[in-house]
Design a protein around this motif. Sequence first.
Motif, PDB file in Angstrom:
ATOM      1  N   ARG A  83       0.853  -1.191   0.000  1.00  0.00           N
ATOM      2  CA  ARG A  83       0.000   0.000   0.000  1.00  0.00           C
ATOM      3  C   ARG A  83       0.888   1.240   0.000  1.00  0.00           C
ATOM      4  O   ARG A  83       1.788   1.371   0.827  1.00  0.00           O
ATOM      5  CB  ARG A  83      -0.915   0.025   1.216  1.00  0.00           C
ATOM      6  CG  ARG A  83      -1.767   1.294   1.249  1.00  0.00           C
ATOM      7  CD  ARG A  83      -2.587   1.385   2.518  1.00  0.00           C
ATOM      8  NE  ARG A  83      -3.876   0.713   2.404  1.00  0.00           N
ATOM      9  CZ  ARG A  83      -4.900   1.191   1.707  1.00  0.00           C
ATOM     10  NH1 ARG A  83      -4.794   2.327   1.038  1.00  0.00           N
ATOM     11  NH2 ARG A  83      -6.032   0.547   1.660  1.00  0.00           N
ATOM     12  N   SER A  84       0.668   2.131  -0.936  1.00  0.00           N
ATOM     13  CA  SER A  84       1.480   3.333  -1.024  1.00  0.00           C
ATOM     14  C   SER A  84       0.819   4.469  -0.241  1.00  0.00           C
ATOM     15  O   SER A  84      -0.349   4.773  -0.448  1.00  0.00           O
ATOM     16  CB  SER A  84       1.646   3.744  -2.489  1.00  0.00           C
ATOM     17  OG  SER A  84       2.118   5.076  -2.546  1.00  0.00           O
ATOM     18  N   GLU A  85       1.575   5.073   0.659  1.00  0.00           N
ATOM     19  CA  GLU A  85       1.073   6.239   1.390  1.00  0.00           C
ATOM     20  C   GLU A  85       1.684   7.508   0.798  1.00  0.00           C
ATOM     21  O   GLU A  85       0.999   8.398   0.311  1.00  0.00           O
ATOM     22  CB  GLU A  85       1.448   6.151   2.874  1.00  0.00           C
ATOM     23  CG  GLU A  85       0.996   4.877   3.587  1.00  0.00           C
ATOM     24  CD  GLU A  85      -0.499   4.847   3.893  1.00  0.00           C
ATOM     25  OE1 GLU A  85      -1.164   5.883   3.690  1.00  0.00           O
ATOM     26  OE2 GLU A  85      -0.996   3.775   4.316  1.00  0.00           O
ATOM     27  N   ASP A  95      -6.056   5.585  -2.952  1.00  0.00           N
ATOM     28  CA  ASP A  95      -6.162   4.151  -2.664  1.00  0.00           C
ATOM     29  C   ASP A  95      -5.269   3.396  -3.655  1.00  0.00           C
ATOM     30  O   ASP A  95      -5.747   2.705  -4.545  1.00  0.00           O
ATOM     31  CB  ASP A  95      -7.640   3.733  -2.812  1.00  0.00           C
ATOM     32  CG  ASP A  95      -7.930   2.376  -2.182  1.00  0.00           C
ATOM     33  OD1 ASP A  95      -7.011   1.793  -1.562  1.00  0.00           O
ATOM     34  OD2 ASP A  95      -9.073   1.910  -2.324  1.00  0.00           O
ATOM     35  N   PHE A  97      -2.059   0.847  -4.673  1.00  0.00           N
ATOM     36  CA  PHE A  97      -1.232  -0.310  -4.322  1.00  0.00           C
ATOM     37  C   PHE A  97      -0.186  -0.542  -5.401  1.00  0.00           C
ATOM     38  O   PHE A  97      -0.452  -0.344  -6.585  1.00  0.00           O
ATOM     39  CB  PHE A  97      -2.088  -1.574  -4.200  1.00  0.00           C
ATOM     40  CG  PHE A  97      -2.986  -1.565  -2.996  1.00  0.00           C
ATOM     41  CD1 PHE A  97      -2.567  -2.116  -1.794  1.00  0.00           C
ATOM     42  CD2 PHE A  97      -4.258  -1.002  -3.070  1.00  0.00           C
ATOM     43  CE1 PHE A  97      -3.391  -2.112  -0.687  1.00  0.00           C
ATOM     44  CE2 PHE A  97      -5.089  -0.994  -1.960  1.00  0.00           C
ATOM     45  CZ  PHE A  97      -4.657  -1.554  -0.763  1.00  0.00           C
ATOM     46  N   GLN A 224      -5.021 -10.559  -2.340  1.00  0.00           N
ATOM     47  CA  GLN A 224      -4.297  -9.530  -1.591  1.00  0.00           C
ATOM     48  C   GLN A 224      -5.151  -8.293  -1.327  1.00  0.00           C
ATOM     49  O   GLN A 224      -4.883  -7.537  -0.403  1.00  0.00           O
ATOM     50  CB  GLN A 224      -3.004  -9.158  -2.354  1.00  0.00           C
ATOM     51  CG  GLN A 224      -1.970 -10.285  -2.302  1.00  0.00           C
ATOM     52  CD  GLN A 224      -0.761 -10.028  -3.174  1.00  0.00           C
ATOM     53  OE1 GLN A 224      -0.888  -9.584  -4.323  1.00  0.00           O
ATOM     54  NE2 GLN A 224       0.433 -10.306  -2.655  1.00  0.00           N
ATOM     55  N   LEU A 225      -6.198  -8.114  -2.125  1.00  0.00           N
ATOM     56  CA  LEU A 225      -7.104  -6.981  -1.897  1.00  0.00           C
ATOM     57  C   LEU A 225      -8.315  -7.411  -1.065  1.00  0.00           C
ATOM     58  O   LEU A 225      -9.329  -6.700  -1.025  1.00  0.00           O
ATOM     59  CB  LEU A 225      -7.557  -6.390  -3.234  1.00  0.00           C
ATOM     60  CG  LEU A 225      -6.442  -5.706  -4.042  1.00  0.00           C
ATOM     61  CD1 LEU A 225      -6.879  -5.420  -5.466  1.00  0.00           C
ATOM     62  CD2 LEU A 225      -5.999  -4.408  -3.356  1.00  0.00           C
ATOM     63  N   GLU A 344       9.003   5.300  -1.583  1.00  0.00           N
ATOM     64  CA  GLU A 344       8.550   3.968  -1.184  1.00  0.00           C
ATOM     65  C   GLU A 344       9.691   2.992  -0.899  1.00  0.00           C
ATOM     66  O   GLU A 344       9.465   1.885  -0.398  1.00  0.00           O
ATOM     67  CB  GLU A 344       7.648   3.355  -2.265  1.00  0.00           C
ATOM     68  CG  GLU A 344       6.408   4.179  -2.599  1.00  0.00           C
ATOM     69  CD  GLU A 344       5.397   4.226  -1.449  1.00  0.00           C
ATOM     70  OE1 GLU A 344       5.447   3.350  -0.561  1.00  0.00           O
ATOM     71  OE2 GLU A 344       4.566   5.157  -1.426  1.00  0.00           O
ATOM     72  N   GLN A 373      -9.700   2.756  -6.522  1.00  0.00           N
ATOM     73  CA  GLN A 373      -8.674   1.811  -6.075  1.00  0.00           C
ATOM     74  C   GLN A 373      -7.837   1.384  -7.280  1.00  0.00           C
ATOM     75  O   GLN A 373      -8.358   0.836  -8.247  1.00  0.00           O
ATOM     76  CB  GLN A 373      -9.290   0.580  -5.417  1.00  0.00           C
ATOM     77  CG  GLN A 373      -8.208  -0.310  -4.833  1.00  0.00           C
ATOM     78  CD  GLN A 373      -8.775  -1.450  -3.990  1.00  0.00           C
ATOM     79  OE1 GLN A 373      -9.341  -2.396  -4.511  1.00  0.00           O
ATOM     80  NE2 GLN A 373      -8.637  -1.335  -2.679  1.00  0.00           N
ATOM     81  N   VAL A 375      -4.163  -0.418  -8.816  1.00  0.00           N
ATOM     82  CA  VAL A 375      -2.956  -1.223  -8.660  1.00  0.00           C
ATOM     83  C   VAL A 375      -2.007  -0.890  -9.791  1.00  0.00           C
ATOM     84  O   VAL A 375      -2.371  -0.979 -10.960  1.00  0.00           O
ATOM     85  CB  VAL A 375      -3.262  -2.740  -8.692  1.00  0.00           C
ATOM     86  CG1 VAL A 375      -1.967  -3.545  -8.680  1.00  0.00           C
ATOM     87  CG2 VAL A 375      -4.153  -3.145  -7.518  1.00  0.00           C
TER      88      VAL A 375
END
Length: 409
Positions: A83-85, A95, A97, A224-225, A344, A373, A375
């Motif tokens: 998960r990228s912040e 949201d 990833f 994974q989600l 990251e 969301q 990816v």
Amino acid sequence: MYAEKLQCVKCQATYELIDYYSCSVCGGILDVRYDYERISKKHTVDQIIPSPGMNIWRYRLLLPVSQEEYMTSLQEGGTPLVRSESLAKTIGARDLFIKDETRNPSGAFKDRPMSVGISQALQLKKAAVATASSGNGAASIAMYAAKAKLACYIFIPEATPIGKVAQSVACGAKVIKVKGDYSNSFRLAKQAASECSWMNLTSTFLNPYTVEGDKTVAYELFHQLGRRVPDWVIIPTGAGPLVYGIYKGFAELRGLGITSDVPRMVAVQAEGCKPIVSAYESNRSTVTGWEKVRTIASAIADPLRGYEQDGERVLQVIGESKGAAVAVSDEEVVRAVLLLAQEEGIFVEPAAAVSIAGLDKLIRAGTIQGAAQVVCLVTGHGLKDPTSSVKNTEVPVIGPDIAELRQVL
Ligand SMILES: *Cc1c(COP(=O)(O)O)cnc(C)c1O
Ligand SMILES: [Zn+2]
């Protein structure tokens, strides 16, 4: 085994599951077809798509090799979904990833398709395999051929980054550099493989089995989600089997009644080689081979000259999934490499970062909403080609002396 036949995606002609590379009726791409009805009757969802882990053969019910003795694994797949912040905030995604495919044994996702290709070569009792590659497929086929004890012939463009050449040579493959861009390597490999009866694992859409390995990314993402399908999947794209494979994986889950939706698929290419994006931008369903390749994203620099239908397959996936295609410049690629590394802690090669650069562009264009969301696949490790994006590797050299240190800090 539930794989039943090869089927032409254009005229629907069917073929046995042996070493065919295109439809003999119309020249179309061949695709592996399964008996999904029997799979879902005989197996639980947990048997069909068990939770992820290293070794893609846990998904054998949906792969074209039946006997365990042929399944050749180097513990590929089971890669982290991060998960990228920080990076997410920088580009305005809420949201996001990152599917970190650099964590495969060779450092790139190509281990998934090559694991399937090599296993199928064993099942078909082949003694030798060959591939044309922009480098990562080469490193990967060399590793799996070594494991399987198959002779291996590799055709790569002259300008292939040294890390990938070294990986291939170290594993004992016969590596040949072909002058010009990737399409030249493709053509020569095809000719040589057919003349010498090597199984051709070139991971465009030429080999119909390798793309089955790419599907496993979709099964992993679903788990994974939290057993969900993301809104968007963004993918660095050469000829496009990775885009098609991931789409096929999600479409299978929908067909099996496990999910009700598929994600919107995005293909990202480099400005300096964008045959698929070019067609998409001008609303064409036909692709024209690219002439002048100019980009540092060498792993996705596929001009598609002579096999333009590969790109058209990708356009279909984009259309069916209501996705998009976008190209990014080398400057945007370098920025994305550094963003991934500095925000990251993930160091990737230039081609692998185009998914992030592409997302940034699509958010700014309003195509992708910040709340969706998403990816992003990052497909190859930074050490494979470190200096194309990190131009300045000059760092200070000093004596073991604190005064000298103070001067450079
Ligand atoms: C091969 C490769 C791609 C593109 O894969 P295709 O399936 O050919 O579209 C993307 N990124 C990296 C690092 C690759 O090696
Ligand atoms: Zn056909």
